[in-house]
Design a protein around this motif. Structure first.
Motif, mmCIF file in Angstrom:
data_model
loop_
_atom_site.group_PDB
_atom_site.id
_atom_site.type_symbol
_atom_site.label_atom_id
_atom_site.label_comp_id
_atom_site.label_asym_id
_atom_site.label_seq_id
_atom_site.Cartn_x
_atom_site.Cartn_y
_atom_site.Cartn_z
ATOM 1 N N ALA A 47 42.034 45.126 -8.226
ATOM 2 C CA ALA A 47 41.081 45.970 -7.504
ATOM 3 C C ALA A 47 41.178 47.431 -7.929
ATOM 4 C CB ALA A 47 41.315 45.846 -5.994
ATOM 5 N N ASP A 48 42.397 47.903 -8.146
ATOM 6 C CA ASP A 48 42.566 49.313 -8.527
ATOM 7 C C ASP A 48 41.924 49.594 -9.876
ATOM 8 O OD1 ASP A 48 43.926 49.745 -6.209
ATOM 9 O OD2 ASP A 48 45.928 49.633 -7.110
ATOM 10 N N GLY A 49 42.127 48.689 -10.838
ATOM 11 C CA GLY A 49 41.540 48.878 -12.155
ATOM 12 C C GLY A 49 40.032 48.838 -12.124
ATOM 13 N N GLN A 50 39.470 47.933 -11.365
ATOM 14 C CA GLN A 50 38.012 47.832 -11.259
ATOM 15 C C GLN A 50 37.432 49.046 -10.551
ATOM 16 O OE1 GLN A 50 37.230 44.052 -9.393
ATOM 17 N NE2 GLN A 50 38.046 42.879 -11.135
ATOM 18 N N ALA A 51 38.147 49.545 -9.535
ATOM 19 C CA ALA A 51 37.678 50.745 -8.829
ATOM 20 C C ALA A 51 37.668 51.946 -9.766
ATOM 21 C CB ALA A 51 38.570 51.016 -7.619
ATOM 22 N N PHE A 52 38.679 52.037 -10.622
ATOM 23 C CA PHE A 52 38.729 53.127 -11.602
ATOM 24 C C PHE A 52 37.552 53.044 -12.562
ATOM 25 C CE2 PHE A 52 40.028 54.376 -15.928
ATOM 26 C CZ PHE A 52 40.255 55.728 -15.720
ATOM 27 N N HIS A 54 34.605 51.635 -12.132
ATOM 28 C CA HIS A 54 33.346 51.962 -11.455
ATOM 29 C C HIS A 54 33.242 53.456 -11.164
ATOM 30 C CE1 HIS A 54 33.160 47.584 -10.755
ATOM 31 N NE2 HIS A 54 31.859 47.768 -10.587
ATOM 32 N N ALA A 55 34.372 54.085 -10.846
ATOM 33 C CA ALA A 55 34.349 55.521 -10.564
ATOM 34 C C ALA A 55 34.013 56.318 -11.830
ATOM 35 C CB ALA A 55 35.702 55.964 -10.004
ATOM 36 N N VAL A 56 34.591 55.932 -12.952
ATOM 37 C CA VAL A 56 34.304 56.624 -14.218
ATOM 38 C C VAL A 56 32.850 56.437 -14.613
ATOM 39 C CG1 VAL A 56 34.816 56.690 -16.686
ATOM 40 C CG2 VAL A 56 36.684 56.483 -15.050
ATOM 41 N N LEU A 57 32.343 55.209 -14.504
ATOM 42 C CA LEU A 57 30.948 54.953 -14.857
ATOM 43 C C LEU A 57 29.996 55.720 -13.945
ATOM 44 C CD1 LEU A 57 28.969 53.404 -16.648
ATOM 45 C CD2 LEU A 57 29.073 51.519 -15.002
ATOM 46 N N ALA A 58 30.315 55.771 -12.640
ATOM 47 C CA ALA A 58 29.457 56.499 -11.703
ATOM 48 C C ALA A 58 29.451 57.993 -12.006
ATOM 49 C CB ALA A 58 29.928 56.249 -10.280
ATOM 50 N N LEU A 199 27.437 55.921 -22.491
ATOM 51 C CA LEU A 199 26.164 55.217 -22.627
ATOM 52 C C LEU A 199 26.125 53.918 -21.829
ATOM 53 C CD1 LEU A 199 25.602 55.762 -26.454
ATOM 54 C CD2 LEU A 199 24.435 56.931 -24.575
ATOM 55 N N GLY A 200 27.174 53.646 -21.060
ATOM 56 C CA GLY A 200 27.177 52.472 -20.193
ATOM 57 C C GLY A 200 27.367 51.152 -20.910
ATOM 58 N N ALA A 201 27.830 51.187 -22.153
ATOM 59 C CA ALA A 201 28.023 49.952 -22.915
ATOM 60 C C ALA A 201 29.350 49.283 -22.585
ATOM 61 C CB ALA A 201 27.949 50.235 -24.414
ATOM 62 N N HIS A 202 30.318 50.064 -22.070
ATOM 63 C CA HIS A 202 31.643 49.528 -21.774
ATOM 64 C C HIS A 202 32.228 50.190 -20.530
ATOM 65 C CE1 HIS A 202 32.604 46.906 -25.173
ATOM 66 N NE2 HIS A 202 32.024 47.781 -25.972
ATOM 67 N N TRP A 203 33.163 49.487 -19.923
ATOM 68 C CA TRP A 203 33.997 50.078 -18.896
ATOM 69 C C TRP A 203 35.066 50.938 -19.570
ATOM 70 C CZ3 TRP A 203 31.861 49.220 -14.330
ATOM 71 C CH2 TRP A 203 31.180 48.030 -14.082
ATOM 72 N N ALA A 204 35.621 51.867 -18.836
ATOM 73 C CA ALA A 204 36.623 52.768 -19.402
ATOM 74 C C ALA A 204 37.856 52.008 -19.893
ATOM 75 C CB ALA A 204 37.035 53.820 -18.365
ATOM 76 N N THR A 205 38.288 50.980 -19.162
ATOM 77 C CA THR A 205 39.462 50.218 -19.576
ATOM 78 C C THR A 205 39.190 49.420 -20.850
ATOM 79 O OG1 THR A 205 38.802 48.521 -17.973
ATOM 80 C CG2 THR A 205 40.551 50.047 -17.314
ATOM 81 N N ASP A 206 37.942 49.039 -21.091
ATOM 82 C CA ASP A 206 37.595 48.366 -22.348
ATOM 83 C C ASP A 206 37.902 49.273 -23.538
ATOM 84 O OD1 ASP A 206 36.565 46.399 -20.706
ATOM 85 O OD2 ASP A 206 34.487 47.037 -20.966
ATOM 86 N N VAL A 207 37.496 50.510 -23.412
ATOM 87 C CA VAL A 207 37.675 51.471 -24.502
ATOM 88 C C VAL A 207 39.156 51.795 -24.703
ATOM 89 C CG1 VAL A 207 37.211 53.860 -25.208
ATOM 90 C CG2 VAL A 207 35.373 52.454 -24.250
ATOM 91 N N PHE A 208 39.853 52.003 -23.605
ATOM 92 C CA PHE A 208 41.271 52.336 -23.708
ATOM 93 C C PHE A 208 42.043 51.194 -24.368
ATOM 94 C CE2 PHE A 208 45.518 53.350 -21.796
ATOM 95 C CZ PHE A 208 45.655 54.576 -22.420
ATOM 96 N N ALA A 209 41.715 49.971 -23.983
ATOM 97 C CA ALA A 209 42.354 48.804 -24.594
ATOM 98 C C ALA A 209 42.000 48.702 -26.080
ATOM 99 C CB ALA A 209 41.934 47.527 -23.862
ATOM 100 N N GLY A 210 40.758 49.030 -26.431
ATOM 101 C CA GLY A 210 40.359 49.004 -27.840
ATOM 102 C C GLY A 210 41.126 50.014 -28.667
ATOM 103 N N TRP A 211 41.310 51.207 -28.120
ATOM 104 C CA TRP A 211 42.117 52.212 -28.827
ATOM 105 C C TRP A 211 43.537 51.711 -29.059
ATOM 106 C CZ3 TRP A 211 40.233 56.604 -25.111
ATOM 107 C CH2 TRP A 211 39.031 57.141 -25.598
#
Length: 259
Positions: A47-52, A54-58, A199-211
């Motif tokens: 839940a904490d990760g998903q909340a983060f 959504h907060a970044v995207l918002a 641009l809304g293509a990814h969640w923030a954790t997606d990008v961090f994991a990709g890096w």
């Protein structure tokens, strides 16, 4: 182990760390990247990760489909994000591959191809494994194709630009030039990842994991190149990077006084 043996052991480790600082640093990045990726992959399901996310995207898009900032920032982000697309990376890879072959850097050319191809396989495999859905369509300002985690753009751009940057540092003898090249490589990968969230293509954790995954893979390839290079220093056999002789300098006549 006696106290004297312990002191001798740590002295030896310190001496190795000083002489092999680049290899130790690369190994540290590999380990840190893998551990951080695992941690992010675990957090994204909680839940904490998903909340983060959504907060970044918002914050990036207060209104769905309308990224924060002036209109030209969205256009610039769309241009920058294309630098991490597979078509652009493949084009740059072909150019770099041919250049390395012309410079007789056969090992570097092979590792560049293996790095990008392996990065694609790694990205697609992880996406298939996690199968995470992307942000809602209303937020996506660019077209998307497959699963969300991890970000393929972030992973592949980190692999390609970081690997290319590390290779280019060999051409510059001065430390500040090496730092500039590596800094530029990291900046490009950083900007590409940020545009994916913007641009809304990814969640923030997606990008961090990709890096994290991209950095670990790139440094693993560098360690292979380093080990092969050390081996070639002893035995001049097998695939390696040749050192080309400097270009001959044409003789110039001395300047005539009064010209």
């Amino acid at each position: 182990m006696t106290t004297e043996q312990t002191i001798t052991f740590f002295r030896r480790m310190l001496r190795i760390a000083r002489t092999e600082i680049a290899a130790v640093s690369a190994l540290f990045v590999v380990a840190l990247g893998i551990m951080t990726f695992v941690e992010v992959a675990d957090d994204m399901t909680e839940a904490d990760g998903q909340a983060f996310d959504h907060a970044v995207l918002a914050w990036m898009q207060p209104v769905a489909g309308e990224p924060r900032g002036p209109w030209w920032l969205k256009e610039a982000a769309a241009d920058l994000t294309s630098l991490g697309g597979i078509s652009v990376l493949a084009l740059f890879a072909v150019i770099a591959f041919v250049f390395l072959l012309l410079q007789r850097k056969h090992l570097s050319a092979l590792l560049l191809v293996v790095g990008l191809a392996g990065g694609v396989a790694l990205s697609e495999g992880l996406k298939a494994m996690f199968g995470r859905e992307r942000p809602p369509l209303d937020f996506q300002a660019v077209d998307t194709l497959n699963a969300s985690f991890p970000s393929g753009h972030a992973l592949l751009s980190t692999v390609f630009y970081l690997t290319l940057g590390v290779m280019l540092t060999r051409a510059f003898p001065r430390a500040h030039l090496k730092a500039f090249v590596l800094g530029a490589s990291l900046l490009i990968a950083l900007l590409i990842g940020l545009t994916r969230v913007y641009l809304g293509a990814h969640w923030a954790t997606d990008v961090f994991a990709g890096w994290c995954a991209g950095a670990a893979w790139a440094m693993a390839l560098w360690l292979v190149a380093y080990a092969v290079g050390r081996r070639q220093a002893v035995r001049d056999k097998g695939l390696h990077d040749e050192v080309l002789p400097p270009e001959p300098v044409a003789d110039t006549p001395p300047a005539v006084i009064g010209e």
